[in-house]
Design a protein around this motif. Structure first.
Motif, PDB file in Angstrom:
ATOM      1  N   LYS A 160     -64.988  11.013  13.083  1.00  0.00           N
ATOM      2  CA  LYS A 160     -64.541  12.406  12.948  1.00  0.00           C
ATOM      3  C   LYS A 160     -63.061  12.535  12.575  1.00  0.00           C
ATOM      4  O   LYS A 160     -62.733  13.255  11.629  1.00  0.00           O
ATOM      5  CB  LYS A 160     -64.853  13.196  14.214  1.00  0.00           C
ATOM      6  CG  LYS A 160     -64.581  14.679  14.068  1.00  0.00           C
ATOM      7  CD  LYS A 160     -64.994  15.452  15.288  1.00  0.00           C
ATOM      8  CE  LYS A 160     -64.693  16.929  15.086  1.00  0.00           C
ATOM      9  NZ  LYS A 160     -65.017  17.707  16.267  1.00  0.00           N
ATOM     10  N   PRO A 161     -62.135  11.856  13.260  1.00  0.00           N
ATOM     11  CA  PRO A 161     -60.729  12.015  12.866  1.00  0.00           C
ATOM     12  C   PRO A 161     -60.359  11.223  11.606  1.00  0.00           C
ATOM     13  O   PRO A 161     -59.232  11.327  11.121  1.00  0.00           O
ATOM     14  CB  PRO A 161     -59.967  11.481  14.077  1.00  0.00           C
ATOM     15  CG  PRO A 161     -60.897  10.527  14.735  1.00  0.00           C
ATOM     16  CD  PRO A 161     -62.287  11.056  14.469  1.00  0.00           C
ATOM     17  N   ARG A 162     -61.299  10.441  11.068  1.00  0.00           N
ATOM     18  CA  ARG A 162     -61.008   9.582   9.918  1.00  0.00           C
ATOM     19  C   ARG A 162     -61.783   9.958   8.660  1.00  0.00           C
ATOM     20  O   ARG A 162     -61.780   9.208   7.686  1.00  0.00           O
ATOM     21  CB  ARG A 162     -61.324   8.127  10.279  1.00  0.00           C
ATOM     22  CG  ARG A 162     -60.417   7.553  11.348  1.00  0.00           C
ATOM     23  CD  ARG A 162     -60.891   6.165  11.792  1.00  0.00           C
ATOM     24  NE  ARG A 162     -59.973   5.573  12.733  1.00  0.00           N
ATOM     25  CZ  ARG A 162     -60.015   5.767  14.047  1.00  0.00           C
ATOM     26  NH1 ARG A 162     -60.953   6.570  14.575  1.00  0.00           N
ATOM     27  NH2 ARG A 162     -59.136   5.182  14.846  1.00  0.00           N
ATOM     28  N   LEU A 163     -62.434  11.101   8.641  1.00  0.00           N
ATOM     29  CA  LEU A 163     -63.270  11.453   7.489  1.00  0.00           C
ATOM     30  C   LEU A 163     -62.475  11.505   6.185  1.00  0.00           C
ATOM     31  O   LEU A 163     -62.954  11.057   5.142  1.00  0.00           O
ATOM     32  CB  LEU A 163     -64.004  12.775   7.734  1.00  0.00           C
ATOM     33  CG  LEU A 163     -65.132  12.700   8.766  1.00  0.00           C
ATOM     34  CD1 LEU A 163     -65.703  14.088   9.027  1.00  0.00           C
ATOM     35  CD2 LEU A 163     -66.231  11.738   8.323  1.00  0.00           C
ATOM     36  N   LYS A 164     -61.265  12.030   6.219  1.00  0.00           N
ATOM     37  CA  LYS A 164     -60.460  12.078   4.992  1.00  0.00           C
ATOM     38  C   LYS A 164     -60.035  10.678   4.565  1.00  0.00           C
ATOM     39  O   LYS A 164     -59.941  10.387   3.374  1.00  0.00           O
ATOM     40  CB  LYS A 164     -59.253  12.994   5.171  1.00  0.00           C
ATOM     41  CG  LYS A 164     -59.640  14.456   5.177  1.00  0.00           C
ATOM     42  CD  LYS A 164     -58.452  15.361   5.138  1.00  0.00           C
ATOM     43  CE  LYS A 164     -58.903  16.811   5.057  1.00  0.00           C
ATOM     44  NZ  LYS A 164     -57.779  17.744   4.908  1.00  0.00           N
ATOM     45  N   LYS A 165     -59.810   9.793   5.522  1.00  0.00           N
ATOM     46  CA  LYS A 165     -59.475   8.413   5.166  1.00  0.00           C
ATOM     47  C   LYS A 165     -60.682   7.711   4.560  1.00  0.00           C
ATOM     48  O   LYS A 165     -60.543   6.954   3.590  1.00  0.00           O
ATOM     49  CB  LYS A 165     -58.964   7.654   6.396  1.00  0.00           C
ATOM     50  CG  LYS A 165     -57.582   8.100   6.831  1.00  0.00           C
ATOM     51  CD  LYS A 165     -57.095   7.301   8.017  1.00  0.00           C
ATOM     52  CE  LYS A 165     -55.670   7.715   8.383  1.00  0.00           C
ATOM     53  NZ  LYS A 165     -55.167   6.962   9.529  1.00  0.00           N
ATOM     54  N   VAL A 166     -61.858   7.961   5.117  1.00  0.00           N
ATOM     55  CA  VAL A 166     -63.082   7.398   4.544  1.00  0.00           C
ATOM     56  C   VAL A 166     -63.237   7.893   3.109  1.00  0.00           C
ATOM     57  O   VAL A 166     -63.531   7.110   2.190  1.00  0.00           O
ATOM     58  CB  VAL A 166     -64.313   7.759   5.404  1.00  0.00           C
ATOM     59  CG1 VAL A 166     -65.616   7.414   4.688  1.00  0.00           C
ATOM     60  CG2 VAL A 166     -64.243   7.060   6.765  1.00  0.00           C
ATOM     61  N   ALA A 167     -63.005   9.190   2.894  1.00  0.00           N
ATOM     62  CA  ALA A 167     -63.095   9.758   1.541  1.00  0.00           C
ATOM     63  C   ALA A 167     -62.080   9.103   0.607  1.00  0.00           C
ATOM     64  O   ALA A 167     -62.391   8.800  -0.547  1.00  0.00           O
ATOM     65  CB  ALA A 167     -62.869  11.269   1.600  1.00  0.00           C
ATOM     66  N   HIS A 168     -60.877   8.875   1.111  1.00  0.00           N
ATOM     67  CA  HIS A 168     -59.846   8.234   0.289  1.00  0.00           C
ATOM     68  C   HIS A 168     -60.290   6.821  -0.111  1.00  0.00           C
ATOM     69  O   HIS A 168     -60.078   6.391  -1.251  1.00  0.00           O
ATOM     70  CB  HIS A 168     -58.519   8.191   1.049  1.00  0.00           C
ATOM     71  CG  HIS A 168     -57.374   7.711   0.224  1.00  0.00           C
ATOM     72  ND1 HIS A 168     -56.562   8.558  -0.492  1.00  0.00           N
ATOM     73  CD2 HIS A 168     -56.931   6.458  -0.038  1.00  0.00           C
ATOM     74  CE1 HIS A 168     -55.657   7.849  -1.142  1.00  0.00           C
ATOM     75  NE2 HIS A 168     -55.867   6.570  -0.882  1.00  0.00           N
ATOM     76  N   LEU A 169     -60.919   6.109   0.804  1.00  0.00           N
ATOM     77  CA  LEU A 169     -61.400   4.762   0.509  1.00  0.00           C
ATOM     78  C   LEU A 169     -62.521   4.799  -0.536  1.00  0.00           C
ATOM     79  O   LEU A 169     -62.571   3.949  -1.431  1.00  0.00           O
ATOM     80  CB  LEU A 169     -61.857   4.065   1.788  1.00  0.00           C
ATOM     81  CG  LEU A 169     -62.237   2.599   1.657  1.00  0.00           C
ATOM     82  CD1 LEU A 169     -61.111   1.764   1.063  1.00  0.00           C
ATOM     83  CD2 LEU A 169     -62.636   2.045   3.024  1.00  0.00           C
ATOM     84  N   VAL A 170     -63.410   5.781  -0.446  1.00  0.00           N
ATOM     85  CA  VAL A 170     -64.465   5.933  -1.460  1.00  0.00           C
ATOM     86  C   VAL A 170     -63.829   6.185  -2.823  1.00  0.00           C
ATOM     87  O   VAL A 170     -64.185   5.552  -3.823  1.00  0.00           O
ATOM     88  CB  VAL A 170     -65.444   7.078  -1.095  1.00  0.00           C
ATOM     89  CG1 VAL A 170     -66.429   7.335  -2.239  1.00  0.00           C
ATOM     90  CG2 VAL A 170     -66.197   6.763   0.198  1.00  0.00           C
ATOM     91  N   ALA A 171     -62.848   7.103  -2.870  1.00  0.00           N
ATOM     92  CA  ALA A 171     -62.166   7.409  -4.134  1.00  0.00           C
ATOM     93  C   ALA A 171     -61.460   6.173  -4.686  1.00  0.00           C
ATOM     94  O   ALA A 171     -61.510   5.906  -5.895  1.00  0.00           O
ATOM     95  CB  ALA A 171     -61.172   8.554  -3.920  1.00  0.00           C
ATOM     96  N   TYR A 172     -60.812   5.418  -3.812  1.00  0.00           N
ATOM     97  CA  TYR A 172     -60.128   4.192  -4.226  1.00  0.00           C
ATOM     98  C   TYR A 172     -61.124   3.207  -4.851  1.00  0.00           C
ATOM     99  O   TYR A 172     -60.863   2.627  -5.913  1.00  0.00           O
ATOM    100  CB  TYR A 172     -59.424   3.567  -3.024  1.00  0.00           C
ATOM    101  CG  TYR A 172     -58.808   2.218  -3.293  1.00  0.00           C
ATOM    102  CD1 TYR A 172     -57.586   2.106  -3.938  1.00  0.00           C
ATOM    103  CD2 TYR A 172     -59.450   1.046  -2.888  1.00  0.00           C
ATOM    104  CE1 TYR A 172     -57.017   0.860  -4.186  1.00  0.00           C
ATOM    105  CE2 TYR A 172     -58.895  -0.195  -3.128  1.00  0.00           C
ATOM    106  CZ  TYR A 172     -57.673  -0.288  -3.774  1.00  0.00           C
ATOM    107  OH  TYR A 172     -57.118  -1.518  -4.022  1.00  0.00           O
TER     108      TYR A 172
END
Length: 192
Positions: A160-172
């Motif tokens: 939950k607190p890392r969803l934007k980081k997960v998204a950033h990793l997908v984009a990367y």
């Protein structure tokens, strides 16, 4: 005939990002627990992936669950899993063919460097290996990403607190697969 003409004359989009289950009010509306709805997390992550890719000047089309005919270099469908027995699932990846295999393995290596929970083997369900959108989105490489289990409190507390980081990793991962020089996410300590 129109179908053949469409595929022959349409330039592929660089990236299509699909939020799984988005826009559905009946049928397969995604995993749901008392605290979380998969579709909400899918939309949040998909929107963030698209936003990040656009900030790197990468062409992106964001689509919901119902899709029309498209061509793309890369297509990604964002999902989260659930399990009848909580904490019996985790992350996984699905893809339609060998063209996507190397990208799937690279994605797993990257996400395993961050996601501290279990993984299933590739295409471990029919929904992953025969995902309905494979026939609607003609992509050179297509991955269905299951990013974690909503029915597992340990995983949701971590995610939950890392969803934007997960998204950033997908984009990367997408940007690198397309050959773009983009900065490695600073929250990943291992070599990618």
């Amino acid at each position: 005939m129109a179908f053949i003409l469409y595929w022959g004359t349409t330039k592929p989009i660089d990236v299509i990002i699909q939020a799984g289950h988005e826009g559905r009010s009946s049928g397969n509306t995604g995993a749901q627990t008392k605290d979380y709805k998969e579709v909400v997390w899918n939309v949040l992550v998909a929107n963030e992936v698209a936003k990040t890719l656009r900030s790197w000047d990468i062409e992106v089309k964001r689509v919901p669950a119902k899709v029309a005919l498209h061509r793309a270099k890369i297509a990604i469908s964002i999902h989260f899993d659930s399990a009848r027995t909580p904490c019996n699932s985790g992350a996984s990846v699905g893809y339609p063919n060998e063209n996507s295999y190397a990208f799937a393995q690279t994605w797993k290596k990257r996400y395993k460097a961050y996601f501290p929970f279990s993984w299933h083997k590739d295409n471990f369900t029919r929904n992953l290996s025969h995902y309905y959108a494979y026939k609607w989105i003609q992509a050179d490489k297509f991955l269905v990403l299951e990013l974690g289990e909503l029915s597992c409190e340990k995983q949701t507390s971590w995610l939950k607190p890392r969803l934007k980081k997960v998204a950033h990793l997908v984009a990367y991962a997408i940007a690198k697969e397309l050959g773009h020089a983009v900065p490695k996410p600073n929250f990943i300590k291992k070599k990618l």
